[in-house]
Design a protein around this motif. Structure first.
Motif, short mmCIF file in Angstrom:
data_model
loop_
_atom_site.label_atom_id
_atom_site.label_comp_id
_atom_site.label_asym_id
_atom_site.label_seq_id
_atom_site.Cartn_x
_atom_site.Cartn_y
_atom_site.Cartn_z
N SER A 192 35.29 132.66 9.23
CA SER A 192 35.85 134.00 9.40
C SER A 192 36.23 134.31 10.86
O SER A 192 37.27 134.94 11.11
CB SER A 192 34.86 135.06 8.89
N HIS B 229 34.59 131.02 3.43
CA HIS B 229 34.92 132.39 3.83
C HIS B 229 34.13 132.84 5.04
O HIS B 229 34.70 133.25 6.07
CB HIS B 229 34.70 133.35 2.66
N LEU C 71 42.66 133.23 2.88
CA LEU C 71 41.52 133.76 3.62
C LEU C 71 41.91 134.41 4.95
O LEU C 71 41.22 135.31 5.43
CB LEU C 71 40.49 132.66 3.88
N ASP D 25 36.83 129.49 -1.38
CA ASP D 25 36.41 130.73 -0.73
C ASP D 25 34.90 130.80 -0.57
O ASP D 25 34.40 131.26 0.47
CB ASP D 25 36.90 131.94 -1.54
#
Length: 212
Positions: free
Chosen positions: A30, A26, A56, A22
């Motif tokens: 995204s 992340h 995620l 993560d």
């Protein structure tokens, strides 16, 4: 003779990645995660995510969705379950499962999302066959990944930077045409190949199953 795949080796790799995944991916992924979830949700509420990892993508699915997420790694799934328990009511199931041997009935899902995993599966066509099997007529397989072009300026640049990309685990060797050829053989249609952040380095590919 049946081909043997090192699934246990993959599980060990994911076990090492689980605590730090993560933090690394992340923010960087995204945009791709959000657009993958949006494309899948546009097909209907029942969604299967292959390679759910640490979860995620899960927060980007609409609350009215019914999402099942599967992954090979129980260590990655433990992180996903933490997110679900913290408040993701749209997620109905996260479970350990081989992408080539899905434990779901035929025509169970409106969409199958495959974010950043198809190039890592030992048998990509076998996994895509399973995606098509559990997909409802008229549904879509939504693939997000590092998918290389076969020709043109972009392909030239991809080939030039391939050695560097290989060092961080990405490859341009897996071409868009490979999925397109699979889709043609199975009677599915490529609906879209769209660039994703950063600067089209990743691609979003939508493959539609014919309506009944």
């Amino acid at each position: 003779m049946a081909v043997q795949y090192d699934l246990e080796g993959q599980r060990r790799v994911y076990e090492r990645w689980a605590p730090i995944y993560d933090r690394i991916y992340h923010k960087f992924l995204s945009d791709a995660h959000r657009r993958t979830a949006q494309a899948a949700a546009a097909c209907g509420p029942d969604i299967l995510e292959i390679g759910v990892g640490t979860g995620l993508v899960l927060p980007y699915y609409p609350k009215e969705s019914r999402v099942c997420g599967v992954d090979l790694s129980i260590h990655m799934l433990a992180k996903a379950r933490e997110k679900v328990l913290a408040g993701l009511p749209q997620v109905k199931l996260v479970a350990a499962m081989d992408a080539c041997r899905l434990g779901f009935a035929d025509a169970s899902f409106d969409a199958v999302a495959v974010p950043f995993v198809i190039t890592l599966v030992p048998d990509p066509e076998g996994a895509l066959d399973e995606c098509a099997r559990v997909l409802k007529p008229g549904g879509e397989i939504v693939v997000a990944s590092k998918l290389g072009r076969d020709r043109g300026a972009v392909a030239t640049v991809e080939d030039a930077v391939a050695p560097l990309m290989a060092r961080i685990g990405w490859s341009s060797a897996f071409k868009i045409s490979r999925i397109a050829a699979w889709a043609e053989r199975r009677g599915l249609a490529v609906e879209e190949v769209a660039p994703l952040f950063p600067a089209g380095f990743f691609k979003l590919m939508r493959v539609k199953k014919p309506a009944a």
